[in-house]
Design an enzyme around this catalytic site. Structure first.
Site, short mmCIF file in Angstrom:
data_model
loop_
_atom_site.label_atom_id
_atom_site.label_comp_id
_atom_site.label_asym_id
_atom_site.label_seq_id
_atom_site.Cartn_x
_atom_site.Cartn_y
_atom_site.Cartn_z
N TRP A 104 51.44 -31.34 0.60
CA TRP A 104 51.31 -30.86 1.98
C TRP A 104 52.43 -31.36 2.88
CZ3 TRP A 104 49.11 -26.56 2.21
CH2 TRP A 104 47.99 -26.27 1.45
N ASP A 175 48.83 -34.73 10.05
CA ASP A 175 48.04 -33.66 9.45
C ASP A 175 46.78 -34.33 8.89
OD1 ASP A 175 46.91 -31.70 7.90
OD2 ASP A 175 48.66 -31.39 6.60
N LYS A 199 37.83 -27.66 5.83
CA LYS A 199 37.46 -28.77 4.95
C LYS A 199 36.31 -29.58 5.55
CE LYS A 199 41.70 -28.09 2.89
NZ LYS A 199 43.13 -27.96 3.21
C1 LIG Z 1 44.32 -27.52 3.20
C2 LIG Z 1 45.42 -28.29 3.81
C3 LIG Z 1 46.47 -27.68 4.51
C4 LIG Z 1 46.58 -26.17 4.64
O1 LIG Z 1 45.69 -25.70 5.53
P1 LIG Z 1 45.68 -24.15 5.98
O2 LIG Z 1 44.61 -24.16 7.00
O3 LIG Z 1 45.36 -23.33 4.77
O4 LIG Z 1 47.01 -23.82 6.53
C5 LIG Z 1 47.42 -28.48 5.08
N1 LIG Z 1 47.37 -29.82 4.97
C6 LIG Z 1 46.39 -30.44 4.30
C7 LIG Z 1 46.38 -31.92 4.22
C8 LIG Z 1 45.39 -29.70 3.69
O5 LIG Z 1 44.41 -30.32 3.02
#
Ligand SMILES: *Cc1c(COP(=O)(O)O)cnc(C)c1O
Length: 366
Positions: A104, A175, A199
């Protein structure tokens, strides 16, 4: 299981709390005597005003978000933030610092690189991202536009377990997609943090962003599309255009559940308990199961492991587990193996059922 549901270990979209789903069901056709569904309602209407401010208020309460920060519900997921952050905050002469911890951050780096100069100030790539690199001794650039980190690495199963980097005066962006609201966080340490909802927060299509208002006002570029501008979204209160209204409503219900469960402090305890059950089973299997992640950096949310380093056996594991109502255990296609995502809403009984299955599987295939 109630409603014929399975234990869903998917990394995302992921398990949501049943009480939240039940409220959605009950309110689906006629929301609080408005005579319509939230899906059919104007996003400028009074009932929707209340839905939006309720969700926002819950985030502020549960995460203790200081008044300096705005709470935004955006679209485009975390992926959109990978681009939006550099487009807002990169300026020439002020490169972006990255701590590189997996797939990521790789994606975030790739997006930033389109327009920005950047420095990787620490990386765990040398050992296939099985740990969080030493950020305490990393050389941050004092003139950096910001520092980007990913606080929980969904694919590699690592997490910042010993506090967060001290980037000094340089703003820090995180993030937090796969761990938002799973433990107490000092929001004031971050100028921007964000999380795709699917999530730990609700359905996909919503991205929560918490941003330092003065920073967005003073430091963000003005020559970008309005839809990319944090300043514009703050000004319009997450209603620059039609928001993901039903998704935000659903997030509000998940946040209500979290509130009723006792908030993030309580949730952290439960999450640690769930993770410990699983890690103990892996570590206690005599090497049959093996987690590649260095112990001190293991995630409570995403637990990854191999079965005797044997892909055929892992395939069998995933298929048999699925037939027993343990769904979504296949590791990410980039790393293989097994991954159990056990976010806030994932029930402890599901973890126990998985551990029972693991013991049984080892006995039969040892
Ligand atoms: C799932 C995830 C993403 C991507 O998220 P989207 O909503 O599909 O763009 C980015 N960073 C992390 C840490 C993730 O777990």
């Amino acid at each position: 299981m109630k409603y014929g549901r399975v234990f869903n270990f998917s990394a995302g979209p992921a398990t949501m709390p049943e009480p939240a789903l039940e409220r959605m069901r009950d309110e689906l056709l006629n929301y609080k005597n408005t005579g319509m569904s939230v899906m059919e309602m104007s996003h400028r209407s009074k009932p929707y005003d209340a839905i939006l401010s309720h969700a926002e208020g819950r985030v502020r309460e549960l995460m203790k978000v200081p008044a300096s920060h705005a709470i935004l519900f955006l679209q485009g997921g975390a992926t959109h933030q990978f681009a939006m952050a550099p487009y807002n905050f990169y300026t020439e002469g002020h490169p972006i610092d990255f701590i590189h911890t997996g797939a990521w951050t790789e994606k975030a780096i790739k997006e930033a690189k389109r327009i920005a100069k950047l420095n990787i100030v620490a990386s765990s790539e040398d050992k296939n991202f099985t740990y969080i690199p030493d950020y305490a001794n990393a050389k941050f650039n004092s003139d950096a536009a910001y520092l980007h980190i990913c606080s929980n690495n969904t694919i590699f199963g690592t997490k910042y377990n010993k506090g967060f980097p001290n980037s000094g005066k340089v703003p820090m962006i995180a993030d937090m997609s796969s761990e938002i609201l799973s433990r107490p966080i000092d929001v004031s340490k971050f100028h921007l943090l964000y999380a795709g909802a699917q999530k730990n927060l609700g359905p996909s299509g919503v991205c929560l962003a918490i941003i330092h208002k003065d920073w967005a006002e003073s430091a963000a570029r003005k020559d970008i599309a309005e839809f990319w501008s944090y300043r514009a979204h703050i000004k319009e209160g997450s209603r620059l255009n039609t928001p993901a209204a039903f998704g935000i409503y659903a997030c509000g219900l998940v946040l209500d559940w979290l509130h009723e469960m006792g908030g993030v402090e309580k949730m952290q305890k439960v999450n640690q308990e769930k993770a410990a059950i699983l890690y103990n089973a892996i570590d206690g299997s005599g090497g049959y199961y093996a987690c590649p992640v260095v112990k001190e950096w293991r995630s409570d949310m995403n637990v990854v492991w191999r079965v005797k380093n044997d892909e055929a056996l892992e395939d069998k594991f995933v298929k048999e587990a699925q037939s027993k109502g343990l769904d979504g255990l296949k590791g990410h296609r980039s790393v293989g193996g097994i991954r159990a995502s056990i976010y806030n809403a994932f029930p402890i009984d599901g973890v126990k059922a998985l551990v029972d299955f693991m013991k049984d599987f080892q006995k039969k295939n040892g």
